[in-house]
Design a protein around this motif. Structure first.
Motif, short mmCIF file in Angstrom:
data_model
loop_
_atom_site.label_atom_id
_atom_site.label_comp_id
_atom_site.label_asym_id
_atom_site.label_seq_id
_atom_site.Cartn_x
_atom_site.Cartn_y
_atom_site.Cartn_z
N ARG A 5 0.82 -1.21 0.00
CA ARG A 5 0.00 0.00 0.00
C ARG A 5 0.86 1.26 0.00
NH1 ARG A 5 -3.89 -1.90 4.78
NH2 ARG A 5 -1.83 -2.47 5.48
N GLU A 6 2.12 1.12 0.41
CA GLU A 6 3.03 2.26 0.39
C GLU A 6 3.50 2.60 -1.02
OE1 GLU A 6 6.22 2.07 3.32
OE2 GLU A 6 5.05 0.56 4.40
N LEU A 7 3.30 1.72 -1.97
CA LEU A 7 3.75 1.93 -3.35
C LEU A 7 2.64 2.64 -4.13
CD1 LEU A 7 5.43 -1.55 -3.91
CD2 LEU A 7 6.49 0.57 -3.09
N ALA A 8 2.38 3.88 -3.76
CA ALA A 8 1.27 4.64 -4.34
C ALA A 8 1.39 4.80 -5.85
CB ALA A 8 1.18 6.01 -3.67
N HIS A 9 2.61 4.77 -6.37
CA HIS A 9 2.79 4.91 -7.82
C HIS A 9 2.22 3.73 -8.61
CE1 HIS A 9 6.35 2.78 -6.35
NE2 HIS A 9 6.39 2.20 -7.54
N LEU A 10 1.92 2.61 -7.93
CA LEU A 10 1.30 1.47 -8.60
C LEU A 10 -0.22 1.60 -8.69
CD1 LEU A 10 3.34 -1.52 -7.11
CD2 LEU A 10 3.63 -0.43 -9.34
N GLU A 11 -0.81 2.43 -7.89
CA GLU A 11 -2.27 2.54 -7.82
C GLU A 11 -2.94 2.92 -9.15
OE1 GLU A 11 -4.30 1.44 -5.53
OE2 GLU A 11 -2.62 0.84 -4.28
N PRO A 12 -2.40 3.88 -9.93
CA PRO A 12 -3.05 4.16 -11.22
C PRO A 12 -3.09 2.93 -12.13
CG PRO A 12 -1.54 5.94 -10.64
CD PRO A 12 -1.30 4.84 -9.64
N GLY A 13 -2.04 2.12 -12.09
CA GLY A 13 -2.03 0.89 -12.90
C GLY A 13 -3.06 -0.12 -12.42
N VAL A 14 -3.24 -0.20 -11.11
CA VAL A 14 -4.26 -1.09 -10.55
C VAL A 14 -5.64 -0.64 -11.02
CG1 VAL A 14 -5.38 -1.88 -8.42
CG2 VAL A 14 -2.88 -1.72 -8.53
N LYS A 15 -5.91 0.66 -10.93
CA LYS A 15 -7.21 1.18 -11.36
C LYS A 15 -7.45 0.92 -12.84
CE LYS A 15 -10.16 5.27 -11.55
NZ LYS A 15 -10.85 4.75 -12.71
N THR A 16 -6.44 1.17 -13.67
CA THR A 16 -6.59 0.94 -15.11
C THR A 16 -6.87 -0.53 -15.40
OG1 THR A 16 -5.16 2.81 -15.61
CG2 THR A 16 -5.43 1.16 -17.34
N MET A 17 -6.12 -1.42 -14.74
CA MET A 17 -6.34 -2.85 -14.94
C MET A 17 -7.75 -3.25 -14.53
SD MET A 17 -4.53 -6.15 -13.11
CE MET A 17 -5.35 -5.80 -11.56
#
Length: 192
Positions: A162-174
């Protein structure tokens, strides 16, 4: 129409696997959505022997009881998120075996992937996408890749994903793409 039901499949069964961590992270994020339902599925719960059936269950019923139970579980879902470890530039043997144990159950359903490893599981995810096409799944273009320093920090140093906020946009897109395909294909399957 009921919301599409999506399996988040943990595809490594090793005692020291990392896969539970991204599976729980994705499940937590995905479960906040209103457009799909999610369930964690662990290949450890389906101790499949190496595939030794007479043929694919597309042609001949599976005789192995665990194989039959696996097929019923796979059939429950309208799409899949595979949590993909990369072993020697490919998917795990247990995942390949699980994919081979079902056929019609995978058909016409979307497959997304969260890869992890030194290159974010990219080579394994690409291999999975090729297999998914053969199983008549629709592999999604967007995926999530936990790689390099992020992977090693989470795996070896216990960093919370959860600390890797830069991955969140990719999660949302997926998840957005998966939702579109799951809904479209569920509608089409129900009309057929």
């Amino acid at each position: 129409m009921a919301k599409p039901k999506i399996a988040i499949i943990i595809t490594s069964t090793r005692d020291v696997r990392f896969g539970e961590k991204p599976a729980k992270w994705i499940h937590e994020s995905a479960s906040q959505r209103e457009d799909m339902e999610f369930e964690l599925v662990d290949l450890r719960d389906f101790p499949l022997p190496f595939f030794n059936e007479k043929a694919s269950n597309a042609w001949v019923p599976t005789e192995n009881e665990v194989g039959q139970r696996w097929q019923k579980k796979v059939a429950e879902f309208d799409g899949y998120i595979f949590i993909v470890a990369e072993y020697n530039r490919s998917i795990t043997a247990v995942l390949k075996n699980a994919l081979d144990y079902a056929y019609p159950e995978w058909n016409r359903k979307p497959a997304a992937a969260v890869g992890y490893g030194s290159v974010g599981g990219a080579r394994a995810v690409e291999h999975l996408r090729n297999i998914a096409v053969e199983l008549q799944m629709v592999p999604t273009r967007p995926g999530v890749h936990i790689q390099g320093a992020d992977f090693f920090a989470a795996w070896q140093q216990g960093k919370d994903l959860r600390e890797l906020a830069h991955l969140e946009p990719g999660v949302k897109t997926m998840l957005d793409d998966l939702a579109w395909w799951a809904s479209a294909l569920k509608t089409a399957r129900e009309k057929a």
